[in-house]
Design a protein around this motif. Structure first.
Motif, short mmCIF file in Angstrom:
data_model
loop_
_atom_site.label_atom_id
_atom_site.label_comp_id
_atom_site.label_asym_id
_atom_site.label_seq_id
_atom_site.Cartn_x
_atom_site.Cartn_y
_atom_site.Cartn_z
N ILE A 1 0.83 -1.20 0.00
CA ILE A 1 0.00 0.00 0.00
C ILE A 1 0.87 1.26 0.00
CG2 ILE A 1 -1.65 1.34 1.36
CD1 ILE A 1 -2.83 -1.36 2.29
N VAL A 2 1.91 1.26 0.85
CA VAL A 2 2.81 2.43 0.93
C VAL A 2 3.49 2.66 -0.41
CG1 VAL A 2 4.95 3.28 1.95
CG2 VAL A 2 3.18 2.28 3.41
N GLN A 3 3.95 1.58 -1.04
CA GLN A 3 4.66 1.74 -2.31
C GLN A 3 3.74 2.23 -3.42
OE1 GLN A 3 7.92 -0.79 -4.72
NE2 GLN A 3 6.01 -1.86 -4.44
N SER A 4 2.47 1.79 -3.39
CA SER A 4 1.53 2.20 -4.42
C SER A 4 1.09 3.65 -4.26
CB SER A 4 0.30 1.28 -4.40
OG SER A 4 0.66 -0.05 -4.68
N ARG A 5 0.93 4.07 -3.01
CA ARG A 5 0.35 5.40 -2.77
C ARG A 5 1.37 6.51 -2.66
NH1 ARG A 5 -3.14 1.27 -3.29
NH2 ARG A 5 -5.29 1.94 -2.98
N PHE A 6 2.63 6.18 -2.35
CA PHE A 6 3.63 7.22 -2.14
C PHE A 6 4.80 7.02 -3.11
CE2 PHE A 6 1.46 6.55 1.90
CZ PHE A 6 1.04 7.83 2.19
N ASN A 7 5.51 8.10 -3.35
CA ASN A 7 6.65 8.07 -4.27
C ASN A 7 7.88 7.53 -3.55
OD1 ASN A 7 8.45 8.44 -6.31
ND2 ASN A 7 8.53 10.68 -6.16
N LEU A 8 8.28 6.32 -3.91
CA LEU A 8 9.46 5.70 -3.31
C LEU A 8 10.59 5.56 -4.34
CD1 LEU A 8 7.81 2.86 -1.17
CD2 LEU A 8 8.41 5.18 -0.48
#
Length: 312
Positions: free
Chosen positions: A256-263
């Protein structure tokens, strides 16, 4: 404008050139897939043929192992092809099919883990009434729900909402097809998609999480107020389930974090690993957790593998 009827393929852009190492990566991934298939099939066979394991907890476990096979088959064959490929493209129908498989796999996994926690709650907090609460009819209904709801909801999600979207591109920055990334390619209105996703998250997903939290609060209370025998029973039956639940939650959180935020600052290899974690570690770890930690399954596996008598 490129609409969904004209997009014949998607490009999976997260792959990078590994040169001669691609054959090594292929062998590693293939080995993982073979381990997942063999270990989950072994435990399904053990539970199926051993009559002493025809109890609710083990039947739900069997459903969990079947789902691991299903989810792995939705990921690994295409992943293996893409590792050897130089183009990293996938046809639009196959891409939408993979989205359906992976999302329904995640739904079945969460439903199964929630129902297993409910089953352990009844067995530990209401041991004398357990057989009255967990009847064969109730087991059949719960099993039907944990499979039917994720499949039907994803038919609506993929076929009803994602496929009709008008797309302005076909590049997915992942190593597999992802509904969130396809939706981001849309140049048409995605309000319905976003609202549906939020409603689903705050009703079904949050409801299942709250059910799990509630059951474990009650289990812990019974554990601390009970005898040493009760605590041993809780430890032996709940530890594998809790470890599986934490592993799934950890992987889903990073996805979820990787999909929603720019990493983008993270190394590409690390981002690929994080995106694959929840789809590979659960099918690989669950058979080890339950096969090694639960004595009945461990003994039944030993009997099957070494030719001892199995109680049919």
């Amino acid at each position: 404008m490129i609409n969904s009827t004209r997009v014949s393929y998607f490009t999976l852009a997260a792959y990078f050139d590994t040169g001669p190492l691609k054959h090594l990566f292929f062998l590693v991934v293939l080995t993982l897939y073979i381990l997942i298939i063999s270990s989950n099939v072994l435990l399904i066979v053990v539970i199926s043929v051993n009559r002493s394991l025809h109890e609710p907890m083990y039947l739900f476990l069997c459903s969990l192992f079947v789902n691991e096979l299903y989810g792995s088959s939705g990921l690994f064959p295409l992943l293996l092809i893409q590792i050897l490929s130089d183009l990293h493209t996938v046809s639009a129908p196959l891409c939408f099919l993979q989205v359906f498989c992976l999302y329904s796999y995640g739904g079945v996994e969460l439903f199964t883990l929630a129902i297993m926690s409910y089953d352990r709650y009844l067995a530990i907090c209401y041991p004398l009434q357990y057989n009255l609460y967990m009847t064969s009819n109730k087991i059949a209904v719960l099993t039907a729900v944990l499979w039917l709801y994720p499949f039907l909801s994803n038919v609506f999600l993929v076929c009803g909402l994602t496929v009709p979207l008008q797309l302005c591109g076909n590049i997915i920055n992942k190593v597999y097809c992802d509904n969130f990334y396809i939706t981001r390619l849309a140049c048409s209105d995605t309000t319905v998609n976003n609202v549906t996703g939020l409603v689903h998250m705050f009703t079904v997903i949050l409801g299942l999480i709250l059910l799990i939290i509630y059951t474990y609060i009650r289990i812990l209370k019974a554990c601390f107020s009970g005898s040493k025998q009760t605590r041993q029973k809780v430890f032996s039956t709940c530890t594998p389930h809790l470890a599986s639940l934490l592993n799934f939650s950890f992987g889903a959180f990073f996805e979820i974090v990787q999909s929603r935020f720019n990493l983008s600052r993270l190394p590409n290899m690390l981002r690929i690993f994080l995106s694959l974690y929840w789809l590979t570690c659960q099918p690989l770890v669950n058979p080890l957790l339950y096969g090694l930690k639960m004595s009945k399954i461990r003994d039944a596996c030993r009997n099957l593998l070494f030719g001892r008598k199995i109680h049919l």
